[in-house]
Design an enzyme around this catalytic site. Structure first.
Site, PDB file in Angstrom:
ATOM      1  N   HIS A 113       0.819  -1.211   0.000  1.00 54.24           N
ATOM      2  CA  HIS A 113       0.000   0.000   0.000  1.00 54.24           C
ATOM      3  C   HIS A 113       0.854   1.262   0.000  1.00 54.24           C
ATOM      4  O   HIS A 113       0.335   2.370  -0.016  1.00 54.24           O
ATOM      5  CB  HIS A 113      -0.920  -0.026   1.234  1.00 54.24           C
ATOM      6  N   LYS A 115       3.342   4.293  -1.261  1.00 51.36           N
ATOM      7  CA  LYS A 115       3.478   5.120  -2.457  1.00 51.36           C
ATOM      8  C   LYS A 115       4.782   5.907  -2.333  1.00 51.36           C
ATOM      9  O   LYS A 115       4.846   6.923  -1.638  1.00 51.36           O
ATOM     10  CB  LYS A 115       2.305   6.097  -2.625  1.00 51.36           C
ATOM     11  N   ASP A 120      16.898   9.473  -9.081  1.00 53.85           N
ATOM     12  CA  ASP A 120      18.356   9.648  -9.058  1.00 53.85           C
ATOM     13  C   ASP A 120      18.930   9.696  -7.648  1.00 53.85           C
ATOM     14  O   ASP A 120      20.010  10.270  -7.434  1.00 53.85           O
ATOM     15  CB  ASP A 120      18.755  10.927  -9.817  1.00 53.85           C
ATOM     16  N   HIS A 288      -9.295  10.891   1.106  1.00 57.08           N
ATOM     17  CA  HIS A 288      -8.370   9.761   0.972  1.00 57.08           C
ATOM     18  C   HIS A 288      -7.053  10.031   1.685  1.00 57.08           C
ATOM     19  O   HIS A 288      -6.137   9.215   1.648  1.00 57.08           O
ATOM     20  CB  HIS A 288      -8.122   9.479  -0.524  1.00 57.08           C
ATOM     21  N   LYS A 290      -4.040  10.770   4.533  1.00 59.88           N
ATOM     22  CA  LYS A 290      -3.527  10.118   5.734  1.00 59.88           C
ATOM     23  C   LYS A 290      -2.484  11.047   6.357  1.00 59.88           C
ATOM     24  O   LYS A 290      -1.278  10.822   6.258  1.00 59.88           O
ATOM     25  CB  LYS A 290      -2.875   8.773   5.397  1.00 59.88           C
ATOM     26  N   ASP A 295       0.665  20.053  17.910  1.00 57.67           N
ATOM     27  CA  ASP A 295       1.256  21.306  18.366  1.00 57.67           C
ATOM     28  C   ASP A 295       1.752  22.123  17.168  1.00 57.67           C
ATOM     29  O   ASP A 295       1.047  22.248  16.178  1.00 57.67           O
ATOM     30  CB  ASP A 295       2.338  21.030  19.402  1.00 57.67           C
TER      31      ASP A 295
END
Length: 410
Positions: A113, A115, A120, A288, A290, A295
């Site tokens: 899951h 991404k 380089d 979608h 996350k 603080d």
């Protein structure tokens, strides 16, 4: 594979596909030596085709490219797409492919899951955005609201190492090590830590960093998460933070892309509201993202939801970042969403139908208390990567039902 806090980085917040895709594609088009890209989903739509075009151009320049996709999330990618990439010399790998049974995909759990994109060994991207047009705001009512970050500095070496560690599982790579040495020079003042979740040595790393941040928060804590059904420890610490006076705000899906998302989250609302946690449902389109912040310095962006799949089964990756500027930028953005495009959840709303939901609430608490142990009882197979390097390999996967034939809709 343990990671430490890295000093001397710079970070840029990328919001939705409009912020993410142009930046990624520009970096791919500028790549000189190596591209490492791993994602849960690639669709054969305008975004997926733009990605393919950029990768094909890079391959024609002699750039070494390893593209890793998940066997469940990217199961619908057609054979022409894969074959064209393979013919260009792009090494494409599928994480945990599995045959279909009666036309149904069977590899439901322990998914790739993450991404991650590394260019380089110098530029990195990480977040929750897949390569599909549904992350563009002009997609329509079901366009996803999501986030990623672009980073430079020593943290890129950790992203590079994590991506390479996965690619090396593929028979197409083996001992063929890349010539690229990641750039480690300091380019800014941002501290970052890469945390991964796997089913080998890092079962709870991401969850533990969330818990540390929640426990140490002094006055504000904002969590914006698509699939919110966390472990009992996170729920308890959110309540504890609110009790000691921290302003705890949860921004959750109000227009879910999956019906079960809303049903599961609603079971927890009264439990959190009665101790002062503020809950806002984002109603503009499916959330979608996350992301979270605490603080004025700490924040996180990554692929991990706060649900049993992400916290106990999937391979996930989050960056934990200490940077006042990014923290404030993310806070201002989330508060703007909260005020303009969210609906407040009150106890009156949360208690609707409580009499029939009470047994489900009790069961859900027992479930999330014990899910990590139950997940550990599932077959802990060694994740494998299947190389997709020739037309014959594609045809072989089609015969087992792991990749649909080219005339199927994607």
């Amino acid at each position: 594979m343990n990671f430490q806090w890295q000093e001397g980085n710079e970070v840029e917040l990328l919001i939705n596909g409009e912020g993410f895709f142009p930046s990624v594609f520009e970096c791919i088009r500028s790549a000189e030596k190596e591209i490492l890209l791993e994602t849960f989903i690639i669709f054969d739509d305008r975004v997926g085709r733009a990605l393919k075009a950029a990768l094909l151009e890079a391959a024609a320049r002699g750039v070494q490219i390893d593209l890793t996709v998940d066997g469940y999330g990217t199961a619908e990618l057609n054979s022409e797409f894969i074959t064209e990439m393979a013919k260009a010399g792009i090494r494409m790998h599928m994480f945990d492919p599995a045959p279909r049974v009666l036309g149904m995909r069977t590899n439901l759990f322990r998914r790739l899951h993450r991404k991650i994109v590394v260019i380089d060994g110098e530029i990195g991207f990480i977040g929750g955005i897949n390569f599909g047009a549904d992350h563009m705001t002009d997609y329509g009512a079901m366009a996803k609201q999501d986030y990623s970050v672009k980073v430079r500095g020593p943290i890129v070496a950790d992203l590079h190492r994590a991506a390479l560690d996965l690619v090396r599982r593929s028979p197409a790579v083996g001992s063929d090590l890349p010539a690229v040495k990641p750039v480690t020079r300091h380019v800014g003042a941002v501290r970052m830590l890469l945390a991964i979740r796997d089913n080998e040595q890092h079962h709870t790393d991401i969850e533990e960093h969330y818990l540390k941040a929640i426990r140490s928060a002094n006055y504000r804590l904002v969590v914006a998460n698509a699939y919110f059904f966390p472990g009992y420890r996170i729920l308890r610490e959110l309540r504890n933070a609110a009790r000691r006076g921290v302003k705890v705000t949860l921004i959750l899906q109000g227009q879910p892309d999956k019906a079960w998302v809303s049903a599961c989250s609603h079971l927890l609302y009264n439990y959190l509201l009665r101790d002062g946690v503020t809950i806002r449902e984002y109603c503009q389109r499916p959330l979608h993202g996350k992301v979270a912040l605490a603080d004025r310095e700490w924040c996180t962006v990554g692929s991990s939801n706060l649900d049993p799949l992400s916290l106990s089964l999937n391979l996930e990756a989050n960056l934990f970042i200490r940077d006042p500027a990014l923290n404030q930028q993310l806070y201002d953005h989330l508060m703007e969403l909260s005020e303009a495009q969210c609906q407040a959840v009150t106890q009156k709303i949360a208690l609707r139908g409580f009499w029939w939901r009470a047994p489900l609430i009790s069961l859900s608490f027992h479930f999330i208390r014990r899910f990590p142990a139950l997940a550990g009882m599932l077959p802990a197979h060694t994740p494998k990567l299947q190389p997709l390097t020739t037309e014959e390999a594609v045809e072989q996967l089609q015969e087992t039902g792991e990749i649909p034939c080219s005339n199927e809709k994607t």
